[in-house]
Design a protein around this motif. Sequence first.
Motif, PDB file in Angstrom:
ATOM      1  N   UNK A  83       3.016  -1.490   3.035  1.00 28.56           N
ATOM      2  CA  UNK A  83       2.177  -1.813   1.875  1.00 28.56           C
ATOM      3  C   UNK A  83       2.011  -3.319   1.839  1.00 28.56           C
ATOM      4  N   UNK A  84       0.764  -3.774   1.839  1.00 29.58           N
ATOM      5  CA  UNK A  84       0.464  -5.202   1.849  1.00 29.58           C
ATOM      6  C   UNK A  84      -0.555  -5.518   0.759  1.00 29.58           C
ATOM      7  N   UNK A  85      -0.606  -6.803   0.411  1.00 29.57           N
ATOM      8  CA  UNK A  85      -1.570  -7.230  -0.600  1.00 29.57           C
ATOM      9  C   UNK A  85      -2.816  -7.777   0.071  1.00 29.57           C
ATOM     10  N   UNK A  86      -3.919  -7.694  -0.620  1.00 37.37           N
ATOM     11  CA  UNK A  86      -5.186  -8.255  -0.144  1.00 37.37           C
ATOM     12  C   UNK A  86      -4.996  -9.723   0.223  1.00 37.37           C
ATOM     13  N   UNK A  87      -5.510 -10.091   1.406  1.00 33.19           N
ATOM     14  CA  UNK A  87      -5.426 -11.465   1.866  1.00 33.19           C
ATOM     15  C   UNK A  87      -4.228 -11.780   2.731  1.00 33.19           C
TER      16      UNK A  87
ATOM     17  N   UNK B  90      -5.904  -9.127   5.222  1.00 32.34           N
ATOM     18  CA  UNK B  90      -6.045  -7.708   4.906  1.00 32.34           C
ATOM     19  C   UNK B  90      -6.969  -7.477   3.710  1.00 32.34           C
ATOM     20  N   UNK B  91      -7.759  -6.419   3.833  1.00 31.32           N
ATOM     21  CA  UNK B  91      -8.634  -6.031   2.731  1.00 31.32           C
ATOM     22  C   UNK B  91      -8.400  -4.549   2.420  1.00 31.32           C
ATOM     23  N   UNK B  92      -8.809  -4.127   1.233  1.00 30.56           N
ATOM     24  CA  UNK B  92      -8.536  -2.749   0.807  1.00 30.56           C
ATOM     25  C   UNK B  92      -9.208  -1.728   1.719  1.00 30.56           C
ATOM     26  N   UNK B  93     -10.341  -2.093   2.324  1.00 31.67           N
ATOM     27  CA  UNK B  93     -11.007  -1.132   3.213  1.00 31.67           C
ATOM     28  C   UNK B  93     -10.309  -0.993   4.572  1.00 31.67           C
ATOM     29  N   UNK B  94      -9.221  -1.703   4.748  1.00 31.55           N
ATOM     30  CA  UNK B  94      -8.401  -1.539   5.942  1.00 31.55           C
ATOM     31  C   UNK B  94      -7.202  -0.623   5.683  1.00 31.55           C
ATOM     32  N   UNK B  95      -7.142  -0.058   4.502  1.00 33.61           N
ATOM     33  CA  UNK B  95      -6.145   0.974   4.225  1.00 33.61           C
ATOM     34  C   UNK B  95      -6.461   2.177   5.109  1.00 33.61           C
ATOM     35  N   UNK B  96      -5.492   2.592   5.927  1.00 31.92           N
ATOM     36  CA  UNK B  96      -5.763   3.636   6.905  1.00 31.92           C
ATOM     37  C   UNK B  96      -4.479   3.986   7.647  1.00 31.92           C
ATOM     38  N   UNK B  97      -4.585   5.005   8.511  1.00 37.63           N
ATOM     39  CA  UNK B  97      -3.529   5.304   9.477  1.00 37.63           C
ATOM     40  C   UNK B  97      -3.893   4.606  10.780  1.00 37.63           C
ATOM     41  N   UNK B  98      -2.955   3.817  11.311  1.00 37.51           N
ATOM     42  CA  UNK B  98      -3.192   3.105  12.563  1.00 37.51           C
ATOM     43  C   UNK B  98      -2.357   3.730  13.669  1.00 37.51           C
ATOM     44  N   UNK B  99      -3.037   4.053  14.757  1.00 31.63           N
ATOM     45  CA  UNK B  99      -2.383   4.724  15.882  1.00 31.63           C
ATOM     46  C   UNK B  99      -2.500   3.878  17.133  1.00 31.63           C
ATOM     47  N   UNK B 100      -1.393   3.729  17.816  1.00 29.46           N
ATOM     48  CA  UNK B 100      -1.358   3.038  19.096  1.00 29.46           C
ATOM     49  C   UNK B 100      -1.252   4.092  20.196  1.00 29.46           C
ATOM     50  N   UNK B 101      -1.842   3.823  21.343  1.00 30.66           N
ATOM     51  CA  UNK B 101      -1.756   4.749  22.465  1.00 30.66           C
ATOM     52  C   UNK B 101      -1.658   3.963  23.762  1.00 30.66           C
TER      53      UNK B 101
ATOM     54  N   UNK C  83       1.070   4.095   8.550  1.00 29.33           N
ATOM     55  CA  UNK C  83       0.174   4.266   7.397  1.00 29.33           C
ATOM     56  C   UNK C  83       0.199   2.979   6.592  1.00 29.33           C
ATOM     57  N   UNK C  84      -0.906   2.255   6.641  1.00 30.54           N
ATOM     58  CA  UNK C  84      -1.024   0.965   5.965  1.00 30.54           C
ATOM     59  C   UNK C  84      -1.809   1.125   4.673  1.00 30.54           C
ATOM     60  N   UNK C  85      -1.243   0.617   3.610  1.00 30.02           N
ATOM     61  CA  UNK C  85      -1.933   0.580   2.320  1.00 30.02           C
ATOM     62  C   UNK C  85      -2.093  -0.879   1.920  1.00 30.02           C
ATOM     63  N   UNK C  86      -3.335  -1.263   1.621  1.00 26.52           N
ATOM     64  CA  UNK C  86      -3.607  -2.631   1.169  1.00 26.52           C
ATOM     65  C   UNK C  86      -4.023  -2.562  -0.300  1.00 26.52           C
ATOM     66  N   UNK C  87      -3.274  -3.251  -1.140  1.00 27.21           N
ATOM     67  CA  UNK C  87      -3.545  -3.172  -2.588  1.00 27.21           C
ATOM     68  C   UNK C  87      -4.134  -4.479  -3.126  1.00 27.21           C
TER      69      UNK C  87
END
Lengths: 115, 109
Positions: free
Chosen positions: A12-16, A81-92, A111-115
């Motif tokens: 969980x991260x904050x905007x910016x 970071x911006x709120x529209x980058x809240x998502x599941x990030x997968x590495x392969x 699972x990244x949440x940007x608030x």
Amino acid sequence: DVKVTQSSRYLVKRTGEKVFLECVQDMDHENMFWYRQDPGLGLRLIYFSYDVKMKEKGDIPEGYSVSREKKERFSLILESASTNQTSMYLCASSFPRTHTTYEQYFGPGTRLTVT
Amino acid sequence: EDQVTQSPEALRLQEGESSSLNCSYTVSGLRGLFWYRQDPGKGPEFLFTLYSAGEEKEKERLKATLTKKESFLHITAPKPEDSATYLCAVRRNNNDMRFGAGTRLTVKP
């Protein structure tokens, strides 16, 4: 067995804020990838790398950068970071493009949440 | 533009009720079609690769087939543990992959 690990399961991260997502693979794969996964949109490629210090943009690179200083490690960076980058990030990771098998092996996701 | 479309979006089956999932694609220079299984909260797990029309691959209750425009994942007599999201992906000429949005399969006992 191929093992791909990601540094965090939940974040969980904050905007910016500047955000670092780390990925490590233990199969000596040349190729590594970063995707984001959103409901209804499937997996979308952000960046990939086919060698150390090499990178190529995927379909949605805006707002992201990557770093590959060692073969086994591929980092995804969200500069601000911006709120529209809240998502599941997968590495392969996978063998190189010249290899007969090209399937990608995935980590568990962050699972990244940007608030 | 390269596209991968999976249908249906969601499928509910009774245990033992066989069915098929569809993956249709329009891609220039197909260099492989891949099926993955994804359980909730986990990364996708590789199942099959198909390279040419007419090719078939099997694994337990799953069979994947490929034509020039689509692939099917047939599930025979499914069990509740087959419940997952199934993803299809195509390898393109530039060697990266394009994924479909997936089919969410639920198998009820």
